[in-house]
Design an enzyme around this catalytic site. Structure first.
Site, PDB file in Angstrom:
ATOM      1  N   LYS A  47       0.813  -1.217   0.000  1.00 44.36           N
ATOM      2  CA  LYS A  47       0.000   0.000   0.000  1.00 44.36           C
ATOM      3  C   LYS A  47       0.846   1.268   0.000  1.00 44.36           C
ATOM      4  CE  LYS A  47      -4.424  -1.826   1.320  1.00 44.36           C
ATOM      5  NZ  LYS A  47      -5.584  -1.789   2.210  1.00 44.36           N
ATOM      6  N   ARG A 104      -4.642 -10.098   4.584  1.00 41.67           N
ATOM      7  CA  ARG A 104      -4.994 -10.063   3.156  1.00 41.67           C
ATOM      8  C   ARG A 104      -3.770  -9.542   2.406  1.00 41.67           C
ATOM      9  NH1 ARG A 104      -7.025  -6.454  -0.609  1.00 41.67           N
ATOM     10  NH2 ARG A 104      -8.462  -7.351  -2.148  1.00 41.67           N
TER      11      ARG A 104
END
Length: 395
Positions: A335, A369
């Site tokens: 991210k 995840r």
């Protein structure tokens, strides 16, 4: 009213609460808990304070800035055994709801690792962490958009993720990257359904989660064999979603997002990012429970309407969300907060992702995840070895 454990013993958190409650003494004893009661009626707060002070424990009151006049916030610091007794005493003075809320919070915190969640026919023990491998069947996802857009490549990738150690395959047919435009339900179904069907055909035991905010897509996916719906809106975008999940007795992942994927990174601000999201989960989980949903997982939504500093604070105080009572999922993989803070392009973020995931597991993440399943597995295993070194007795 919200009752929450606060990790007040981090210096920056103590500074924030010291300012809120005018605390002028050092309170860094790690064996103590700090619990905040938010939006409490002033008369009740005064009665609780009286009990706390009578037990020679620490208590502070302050005005609640979000409520007019009649409410305040209360912070108390003490041992676990003290708070267990406090819950009983609050019930004894006639405030059963508040006492039971406190008792439930303490139960959730102390029994977090003993909980279990059923997904399909499988039971997941929360004493360990599980890996959800990401499979984006999209042309425009931020990390791997387009790589697995074609059905055969997507199915091949899913089987690779299982081979690498994934417990769940999380399939998405609509990008939720910052600025992403929504995709029509029919197009989303055209992307994900053939992949679900082919994976199930290859191995009916594979657990599939579908990342969607649309009840129409969710129903088709569950009918095709998926067992989890991962809704980044926590049912806010489609009120029919809970009924669909209930119909198929599926598990649900509830995520926090500020705004929509298109708008969420437009200068997001919070009064206190952890408290605001904690309050959000209290409400959304209560609403889900009213629909009869029991197999819930919560996700604080790293990168979804958060600035870089917000993401790091959520990671640091992740264990506070144990008080909600449901397993925590974290999505940190590649991210932008990692890229921005370390000045790294997306293709070089797997190593810092591993570091962040390892820390998240130590703070209570029970589902990771991730794109790199092998690394996610390492994060889970290293924490397990640290927590249970006797498991290596035959090394």
């Amino acid at each position: 009213m919200i009752i929450q454990l606060i990790d007040i013993f981090y210096p920056y958190v103590f500074k924030r609460y010291g300012g809120k409650y005018n605390i002028y003494r050092d309170l860094y004893e790690r064996d103590l808990l700090a619990i905040e009661f938010r939006t409490v009626e002033k008369k009740l707060a005064a009665r609780i304070k009286k009990i706390i002070l009578a037990n020679k424990e620490i208590c502070y009151l302050t005005e609640n800035s979000n409520a007019e006049g009649e409410y305040c916030d209360l912070l108390s610091i003490g041992s676990l055994s003290f708070f267990k007794e406090l819950a009983k005493e609050i019930i004894a003075i006639g405030n059963e709801d508040t006492g039971l809320r406190l008792s439930r919070l303490l139960h959730n915190l102390t029994n977090y690792d003993k909980n279990k969640i059923r997904i399909g026919q499988k039971e997941f023990d929360m004493s360990r962490t599980y890996i959800a491998g990401i499979l984006n069947v999209t042309p425009d996802s931020f990390s791997d958009g387009g790589k697995f857009y074609e059905k055969n490549k997507a199915v091949e990738r899913a089987l690779e993720l299982i081979e690498e150690g994934a417990d769940i395959i999380d399939i998405g047919g609509e990008s939720s990257r910052p600025g992403a435009e929504p995709v029509p339900a029919d197009e989303e179904m055209n992307r994900v359904l053939p992949v679900i069907e082919e994976i199930i055909k290859s191995d009916p035991e594979i657990l599939i989660s579908v990342d969607t905010t649309k009840s129409k897509v969710a129903e088709a996916a569950l009918k095709a064999g998926a067992k989890i719906i991962n809704d980044i809106s926590s049912f806010a975008f489609d009120p029919e979603m809970p009924a669909v999940i209930k119909k198929y007795d599926a598990a649900a992942i509830l995520m926090h997002m500020k705004g929509t994927p298109k708008s969420m990174q437009n200068n997001p601000e919070y009064k206190d990012v952890v408290n605001d999201i904690y309050d959000y989960f209290v409400e959304t989980c209560n609403n889900a429970e009213k629909f009869g949903l029991k197999n819930l997982i919560i996700d604080p939504g790293i990168g979804f309407g958060k600035k870089v500093r917000h993401n790091y604070e959520l990671l640091n105080r992740l264990d506070e969300f144990k008080g909600i009572g449901y397993p925590i999922l974290i999505g940190l993989s590649r991210k932008s907060f990692l890229g921005k803070s370390l000045d790294l392009p997306v293709e070089l973020r797997d190593a810092p992702t591993l570091a962040a995931e390892t820390y998240a597991v130590s703070k209570g993440a029970r589902f990771i995840r991730t794109h790199n399943v092998r690394f996610g597995k390492y994060a889970a295993l290293i924490n397990n070895f640290v927590e249970n070194p006797e498991s290596l007795i035959n090394d």
